[in-house]
Write a protein that holds these residues in place. Structure first.
Motif, mmCIF file in Angstrom:
data_model
loop_
_atom_site.group_PDB
_atom_site.id
_atom_site.type_symbol
_atom_site.label_atom_id
_atom_site.label_comp_id
_atom_site.label_asym_id
_atom_site.label_seq_id
_atom_site.Cartn_x
_atom_site.Cartn_y
_atom_site.Cartn_z
ATOM 1 N N UNK A 250 0.823 -1.213 0.000
ATOM 2 C CA UNK A 250 0.000 0.000 0.000
ATOM 3 C C UNK A 250 0.853 1.258 0.000
ATOM 4 N N UNK A 251 1.881 1.285 0.839
ATOM 5 C CA UNK A 251 2.735 2.467 0.919
ATOM 6 C C UNK A 251 3.470 2.720 -0.390
ATOM 7 N N UNK A 252 4.021 1.682 -0.973
ATOM 8 C CA UNK A 252 4.770 1.842 -2.216
ATOM 9 C C UNK A 252 3.856 2.229 -3.370
ATOM 10 N N UNK A 253 2.678 1.625 -3.432
ATOM 11 C CA UNK A 253 1.730 1.971 -4.489
ATOM 12 C C UNK A 253 1.245 3.408 -4.330
ATOM 13 N N UNK A 254 1.003 3.804 -3.087
ATOM 14 C CA UNK A 254 0.553 5.172 -2.840
ATOM 15 C C UNK A 254 1.577 6.197 -3.258
#
Length: 290
Positions: A250-254
């Motif tokens: 989630x963090x990397x995609x965000x």
């Protein structure tokens, strides 16, 4: 930057993992997905806040008493609400947990109101740690360490104590467990107590990161289910790794794809896992002897 994103993802993933572990502890033993897990955690966090604000307890004392409350809460829910439904269709118990979700939400709103509150943390005032050139907030580091300690404690309890072994036996075959003299109701009460404690720890850890209110655990419950499915419902270690993986993804995609679609993309990954790896990435395929 990528190091900070990964650490932040591990911190949020640790919270997903704790909720996922709470869900799986109950699911493995009773085959009941507890949809009230988030509200039970929220209620315990409010108990800690109430003790600090109205009775002057220190953070550690209030949280310790809230965790003790969560143990009692889990046992009471199992004995009063779930135990009479054993042997009935599983849907009955699912509906009961949904009803408990709504009830706890309403009671918390009645007792503490629907306004947001600030839940302090002993780590909030500390300067960030510098680990291999990466600035890590103390809250994030403590969240990761606490969740890791929880999974180790639960694994040891289940594998190396009489109560834990009895719980594992009851979850595999209730009839055989009864013939061996195992009290099924006590074993299941232990599972609900452990799940309630794991959820309460997640609630206490997430409350300083967001404002404390009656709605704070809703999104976390969904992520907990998602992380558990991703890791595999057959293994606590798999659930833990699944929660961590979901948080990092989630963090990397965000950061690199789209902040507004990071959650949608994460759940697209979950759907793919369900289609191509139904046991989860880290789960074990159950084999039956014939």
């Amino acid at each position: 930057m990528i190091g900070e994103l990964v650490i932040g993802g591990l911190a949020s993933g640790s919270l997903y993992a704790l909720i996922g572990i709470a869900i799986v502890l109950v699911l493995q033993s009773t085959d009941i997905p507890n949809f009230a897990q988030g509200e039970m955690a929220m209620f315990s966090a409010f108990v800690a806040y109430w003790l600090m604000q109205h009775y002057g307890f220190s953070w550690w004392a209030a949280v310790g008493l809230a965790l003790a409350f969560s143990v009692v809460q889990g046992i009471v829910v199992q004995q009063v609400l779930i135990r009479p439904l054993l042997g009935a269709p599983a849907l009955n118990a699912v509906i009961a947990t949904l009803g408990l979700n709504i009830t706890l939400h309403s009671v918390a709103g009645l007792l503490w109101g629907h306004e947001t509150a600030i839940f302090s943390s002993p780590a909030s005032d500390h300067a960030p740690l510098n680990i291999f050139g990466v600035n890590v907030a103390v809250d994030s580091a403590s969240t990761i360490l606490v969740s890791l300690a929880m999974i180790v404690c639960f694994t040891l309890l289940l594998k190396h104590t009489r109560a834990g072994i009895a719980l594992r036996a009851a979850s595999q075959n209730q009839t055989v467990a009864r013939l061996m003299g195992i009290r099924i109701d006590r074993a299941f009460a232990l599972a609900w107590a452990m799940g309630s404690v794991a959820g309460a720890v997640a609630g206490v850890l997430v409350a300083p990161l967001v404002f404390l209110d009656v709605n704070m655990m809703g999104p976390l419950l969904i992520k907990g289910f998602a992380g558990a499915v991703l890791g595999g419902l057959s293994s606590l270690t798999g659930v833990f790794l699944g929660g961590l993986s979901l948080g990092v993804i989630e963090n990397l995609m965000g950061a690199y794809v789209s902040g507004s679609f990071s959650e949608a993309l994460s759940f697209a990954l979950i759907i793919a896992v369900l289609i191509f790896m139904p046991e989860g990435v880290f789960g074990r395929i159950k084999k039956r002897k014939v």
